[in-house]
Structure formats: C-alpha cells, structure tokens
Write an enzyme that holds these catalytic residues in place. Sequence first.
Site, short mmCIF file in Angstrom:
data_model
loop_
_atom_site.label_atom_id
_atom_site.label_comp_id
_atom_site.label_asym_id
_atom_site.label_seq_id
_atom_site.Cartn_x
_atom_site.Cartn_y
_atom_site.Cartn_z
CG ASP A 178 -5.43 -52.50 28.99
OD1 ASP A 178 -5.66 -51.56 29.76
OD2 ASP A 178 -5.03 -53.61 29.37
CG ASP A 182 -9.38 -54.15 28.76
OD1 ASP A 182 -9.60 -52.97 29.07
OD2 ASP A 182 -8.29 -54.71 28.95
CG ASP A 191 -4.38 -57.64 29.07
OD1 ASP A 191 -4.84 -56.61 29.58
OD2 ASP A 191 -3.29 -58.13 29.39
#
Length: 682
Positions: free
Chosen positions: A381, A574, A570
């Site tokens: 991410d 996700d 996070d």
Amino acid sequence: MKKESAEHADHHEHDHSHHEGHKHDEHHHDEHMGGGHEHHHHGDFKKLFFGSLPLGIPILILSPLMGITLPFQFTFPYSDILVAILSTILLAYGGRTFYQGAIAEFKQKAPGMMALVSLGISVSYIYSVYAVVTAYLTGNTMMDFFFEFASLILIMLLGHWIEMKAVGEAGDAQQSLAELIPKEAALVKEDDSIEKRPVSELKKGDLVRVQAGENIPADGKVVRGESRVNEALLTGESKLVEKKVEDKVIGGSTNGDAALFIEVSETGDQSFISQVQNLIREAQNQPSHAENLANKVAGWLFYIALGVSIVAFVVWLILADLQTAVRFTVTTLVIACPHALGLAIPLVVARSTSLGASRGLLVKDREALELANKADIMVLDKTGTLTTGTFEVLDVQVLNESYAKEKVIGLLAGIESGSSHPIAKSIVAYSKAADVKPVAFDSVSIISGSGVEGESAGKHYQLLSQKSYGKDLNIDIPTGATVSILIEEGQAIGMVALGDELKATSADLIKTLKEQGIEALMATGDNEAAAKAIADELGISYVSNQSPQDKYNLVEKLKKEGKTVIMVGDGVNDAPPLALADVGLAVGAGTQVAIDSADVVLTQSDPGDIAAFIELAQKTTRKMNENLLWGAGYNFIAIPLAAGILAPIGFTLSPAVGAILMSLSTVIVAINALFLRLDDKK
C-alpha cells in the site's frame, strides 16, 4: 465500489488520512498442530499442562527412568500401584487431546505428531501396567516405562502451550468493521424533526442527518449540505473527499466539518462495509497451502517406528523369547517418541515471537515466517506504508524578486490561518517552525474548486492550485508534490509545494527486496499522478485507483499465477487482500480491522521493519529446519539401535542410553533455538 477520483483542483482537497490501528483473524494456525485440536487455543493447553503437572510430578519421582534410579527418585511398598493409578488418570486427562488429534490425523489419512505421541504413550502405558501386574502375579520384577510416559505427556503439552501462546489468539476482523458503523442514526422526519433510530432499522430512502465528526451510518447520497469526508479507513484514499448534493457517501466513513443530510441507498448486507466483511470471510476461509514439516517428519517417524518395532518383535521372538521381543519393541517405540521433535518448532517460535515483539514485529501466524521465505512478490500500500500519510510543506519558492522568502511564508500562513484543514495547518506549522509571523488578513473566503482569496493591507491575494492558475511557471517541483501559487493583485509572487513524503526507510526496503529477489508492486487507492511519482522515485511498478475489490482481485490473480504473495497495508480497504495473501503484513497504527486480518503486525509503521520481518522469517525458518534435523536425526539413529540391529556384533542400545540420547537431543534443540538473533536496527 470505486471511490471517487481524487484529482480535485482545490488544494485543500489534499488531505491526509487518519489511520487508526490494524491486525488479523488467524484462519489456519491450528492446522499446524495436527488436525486434532483445531478448536484449542493456548488457554486449553495451559490448563491441560498445569492440570497434568500434579499427576506427572509424583510419577516422575516414583518411577525410575528406563531402569536407572535418578537422585531425586525414591520408591516405597506399592508405590508402583500408586504410579499406575496416577498414570491412568493422567492418560485420561492429559492424553485425551493427543488421541483426538491422532483420530483426526487418521481420518485425513495423514498420521503425524499426534499419532506418534499417541502410539508412544499408549505402548509405554499398556506395557508398564502389564509389567506392574505381572510383577505382583509372578514375583518377577519387570522394567516399566511410566517415567517416559509421564514426561512425554508433560513435554508435549508444554510444547503445544508454548506454540499456541506464541501463535496468539485470533482477532475478529468482521467485528472491528462493524464497529465503524454507529449504533444510532438521526432520522429526519417529514416535519424536519430529528428522531434517534437504531441503524439496523434504517430503510432505503430514509433521510438521516450526520453532524461534523460523526461516522456515516449507511451508504447513501447527499441531499443537503456540503462537507469533506474522511474515507481513508475504507478506500485508502489519502485525501479528504469533498461531498456535495448528489454525491455518494459510504457507511462507516467520517464526516468532516459540516452537517450532511443523506438519503440512505444501501443497508445491511448490501452495504459497502458488509461487502468488505464478506471478502475478509472468503479470504480467511481459504485453506492454508503450507504443510507443517514437523508433522510430516513425525508422520515418517510414525511409519518407520511402527515398521521397525514390528520387525524387531518378530525377529527377537524367533531369536530369543517373548519378554525380550516385547522389551525391544517397547524400547523402539518409546525412543521414537518425539520429545525433541515436539519442542523443535515451539521453542523456535517462542524465541522468534519474543525477538520479533521486542522489535515491534508481532507474528500472529507462524506459517507466515515459513511462507515469507518463498515469497515472489510483495504488494505494498502507499499511504501510511511507504509514505508518511501526512501532507507536509516540501518547499516554498519566491517567484518575484522584490519579495523576501519570509514575507511569502507570512502571507501563506496568514491566508491559511483561519482554516482547520490539515493542508492549511501544515502551512501554518511550517511558518511557525521557520519563526515567521503570519500576516494579518481582513477577510478570507473560499474560491470554489480553486483555492482561497483574501484582503490584507489593502491588497488582494489568492492562493490557487496550479491547475486553477493555469499558467506554466518555470519552477522545480518536488516529485509528486501538490503545488499552490500565491498571487498578489494578479501577479504570482510565491509557490508552496506540499507532498505526502516517502518514509526515510522506504528506499532501503525496496533495495532489500531486490536483493532477496522479491518483486515490489505498489497498489494504492490514490490517483495516477500521486502513485506514479512515488513509484518512479522508488523504481518499482504500481497500480493506482485501487478499490478494495481491485486489490483483492490483484492478490487473487497473482496467487493463481502460482506466486507466493506478501501483502503490506494499513487500511480497512487492505483487510481482504491482507487476509487472502499468503502473508498479510499490517503496518503500524493502522486500522484495527486490518490488524485483525493480517498474519504479522508491524507496530511502528517503519518500512525498515518489513525488511526486519524478512530477516526474521529467514532466520526462524533456518532454526526450525536445524531443530527438525536434530529432533528427527537422533531418532533415525536411535530407532534401529533400540530395535537391536547391532545385537549380532554385541552392541545393543540399553533403554537408559536411549533415554540419555533423547534428553540430549531435547537440550541441543533448546540451546539452538536460543541462538536465534536479529541484526541490530540501523
């Protein structure tokens, strides 16, 4: 559901996400233990171990170890009967879990650790009871194996407790998600009065009012009001998203700075959050692919020990007599019991877990360490993982030589000082750090979709996004930065560049991944420009504008291609891919739900810790393999010797020497586990 594009012109749009805290529902760690105790957690093994201890200790004190009396041991008349009674209770209480495990292993046609332990405790118990009964009936003293029986049960229960404790208790990702939805909603009635109503009773078409700072109770569209909404927890988008009439909003996102009136469009199972929950559930129900090597080794040992003991029985029955045959058979099966093998993995896990925890690496699923060694690709991410997730002033430039930099900073801070938006706050904080006083402004107003304007000392100022300014300025802009131009009476006098900065250790992480042969792929909810800037700077490939479903599909596609995938993230968005990936790494103070969905939690949001996890994974797996070699290797030598293979040349392994070998391999395994170390943090 796709999130709305984030490429808004207004520089205030560029806001940062307030990530909260995040982790994962273990979906498979109990499978490691042999099928028999999927429903056990470490509390059960702790209870079993401490419940068995008062039974086991008297047995160990009152029974000689394979015929040798140790210094702490003693006997008294009929003590062997007491030992037999205590052993019967211990078998029923402490041994039950191993039999349940063995039954499950046989059902799966895969006997392993549980089958081997069950065989060892059964044979040693049955033979020992037979030895005691025979001694009283015939007056001939026979050696019993009660010491080995009790120590095996206690050591295996301890090993399992250590292991389950290290693996950790499961979180509940669905529950964490559900908590984002408020319990009550403010329903607007036809006469415009407000009535509090449980969210579960909301229907399609209901009108609800959401005050600033409140979480939105259901998916819907705005019918009155304008505000900025933080969808970061749900979409991973790092900026607050402008919401006006007709715009869609997501249940669970946080309303920013003004009241919104929302018409409910989806509730319950159809809502965005429910769909994310379903994705998580789906991901967690996917079976684990990695097999537990210790269990496999125990499976081989099971067949080897059984085969060798049967051969030994038949051969010694022919060569000698029944008692000799039984003694060699029992010695073989008892020596095959995996004391060292049973502790080989749990001891490394316990050491690895405490070592990781001291560095902020919380390993929730042991299998993650084994799988990380085989990883082909790491999906990362962007916001909050590779970048700080907070917008900061990267640069201020003067565009008119008759102005000092301090004056430009003072004007920027002055025009922004009345705003509570994070971008404005970062400009004000920048001026404070530079010790520049904000210039006083008489009035400041928002120019819709462009920026802000105001009056100071009789002059008209504007702070516009680069797009709204529209003219090409020959200036160096930091990679991926958002630029705003300060204008005085139509003339550009200054520029401020704001950016979501790369974390200091992100580049080192990418270097480490390349060295390990792991491909890095950034998957972000952010727009193309922001994603490209960061990816180019790090020299990695990327995909942008990713919804939760997109990220899930991406991980699914990579897995179908046969790749072992590590996912690092996070946000709530996700959580599904974290759960689906072979290894889910939740970074830092992200959302609780992402923590619940990960195999490993890195508490400090430092990309350097991702590299430390890879190192921990490699070293832990190496130690596990070494311990398996010790734990099983001794058996491959001891079993044939115990069966009397060298008896023709006068060498037989006495049960006592076998016991010493067994203890020695356990000690070696324990010491080896303690040598697991991590390199010092740079």
